[in-house]
Design a protein around this motif. Sequence first.
Motif, PDB file in Angstrom:
ATOM      1  N   TYR A 120       0.829  -1.205   0.000  1.00 49.52           N
ATOM      2  CA  TYR A 120       0.000   0.000   0.000  1.00 49.52           C
ATOM      3  C   TYR A 120       0.865   1.258   0.000  1.00 49.52           C
ATOM      4  CZ  TYR A 120      -3.774   3.217   1.065  1.00 49.52           C
ATOM      5  OH  TYR A 120      -4.680   4.250   1.000  1.00 49.52           O
ATOM      6  N   VAL A 121       1.909   1.247   0.800  1.00 46.52           N
ATOM      7  CA  VAL A 121       2.821   2.398   0.809  1.00 46.52           C
ATOM      8  C   VAL A 121       3.435   2.591  -0.570  1.00 46.52           C
ATOM      9  CG1 VAL A 121       4.995   3.280   1.753  1.00 46.52           C
ATOM     10  CG2 VAL A 121       3.302   2.249   3.279  1.00 46.52           C
ATOM     11  N   THR A 122       3.780   1.476  -1.227  1.00 48.18           N
ATOM     12  CA  THR A 122       4.327   1.557  -2.575  1.00 48.18           C
ATOM     13  C   THR A 122       3.334   2.195  -3.531  1.00 48.18           C
ATOM     14  OG1 THR A 122       5.680  -0.419  -2.220  1.00 48.18           O
ATOM     15  CG2 THR A 122       5.256   0.208  -4.497  1.00 48.18           C
ATOM     16  N   LEU A 123       2.059   1.817  -3.423  1.00 53.41           N
ATOM     17  CA  LEU A 123       1.030   2.372  -4.292  1.00 53.41           C
ATOM     18  C   LEU A 123       0.841   3.866  -4.064  1.00 53.41           C
ATOM     19  CD1 LEU A 123      -1.780  -0.344  -4.132  1.00 53.41           C
ATOM     20  CD2 LEU A 123      -0.417   0.273  -6.127  1.00 53.41           C
ATOM     21  N   MET A 124       0.768   4.257  -2.798  1.00 52.42           N
ATOM     22  CA  MET A 124       0.430   5.644  -2.473  1.00 52.42           C
ATOM     23  C   MET A 124       1.621   6.593  -2.517  1.00 52.42           C
ATOM     24  SD  MET A 124      -2.767   5.699  -2.083  1.00 52.42           S
ATOM     25  CE  MET A 124      -2.931   4.367  -3.287  1.00 52.42           C
ATOM     26  N   ARG A 125       2.819   6.053  -2.304  1.00 50.65           N
ATOM     27  CA  ARG A 125       4.014   6.905  -2.273  1.00 50.65           C
ATOM     28  C   ARG A 125       5.009   6.406  -3.314  1.00 50.65           C
ATOM     29  NH1 ARG A 125       4.480   7.020   4.371  1.00 50.65           N
ATOM     30  NH2 ARG A 125       2.769   8.484   4.720  1.00 50.65           N
ATOM     31  N   SER A 126       4.608   6.505  -4.550  1.00 49.94           N
ATOM     32  CA  SER A 126       5.407   5.970  -5.653  1.00 49.94           C
ATOM     33  C   SER A 126       6.851   6.435  -5.555  1.00 49.94           C
ATOM     34  CB  SER A 126       4.808   6.410  -6.986  1.00 49.94           C
ATOM     35  OG  SER A 126       3.502   5.905  -7.117  1.00 49.94           O
ATOM     36  N   GLY A 127       7.770   5.495  -5.763  1.00 48.84           N
ATOM     37  CA  GLY A 127       9.174   5.763  -5.482  1.00 48.84           C
ATOM     38  C   GLY A 127       9.966   6.397  -6.597  1.00 48.84           C
TER      39      GLY A 127
END
Length: 222
Positions: A120-127
């Motif tokens: 979820y963090v990956t989805l919302m805080r694209s790297g």
Amino acid sequence: MPRRAKSARTSRLDVGARRDQLLGLGLELFGQRSYESISIDDIAKAAGISRGLLYHYFRNKRGFYVESVRFGASMLRERIVATRDLEARAGEGAEDPGHRRVELGLQAYLDFVAGFGGAYVTLMRSGIGFDPEVCEILEQTRAAIVTEMLEAIGARAPETEAARELVRVAARGWLGMVEFASLEWLERKAVPQAALIELLIQSLEHALVAAGVRLEDCAPEA
């Protein structure tokens, strides 16, 4: 000949399952560390495969990242859509089936957040900053969730284009609140899930009313 054909089908399934396994690993890795700090060697080592085999599945690190985001977004959408059948069974005889369906959708959303925090963090805080392909994946996911929630609550499309756009903006603004609240909830775990779900349902209802939707029109016909 039939035996070889069966073997080929099994092989293809194995490749697909292996690819999904790698994408799940990608969600974990990119959720734990920044995109820049992860190398192809890191990914291959974590997966227990060679760099060459990783390149067999994905063209480069960016390609692996994009497909990991797509995989996570697909999982989230599927979990929310799956609540339709749950609502059909659990909502029979309910006083407010629309409320119940939104509740189930949000529960599936937060269960995904809790179970796949890194994803979820990956989805919302694209790297990788502003990447058109990643932004398109997120846009499609958000649009699908908004559509699902509006359908769940029974909101009918207004007659004019301006009114429809206002409802869309209200729903998208509400989804932004869902995303931020979910990240806070994931990090702090200070609010019970049920309380957060009720807050988000009431927020959706208030946003729709402010946009001109009459909630009494959302009730199913007798």
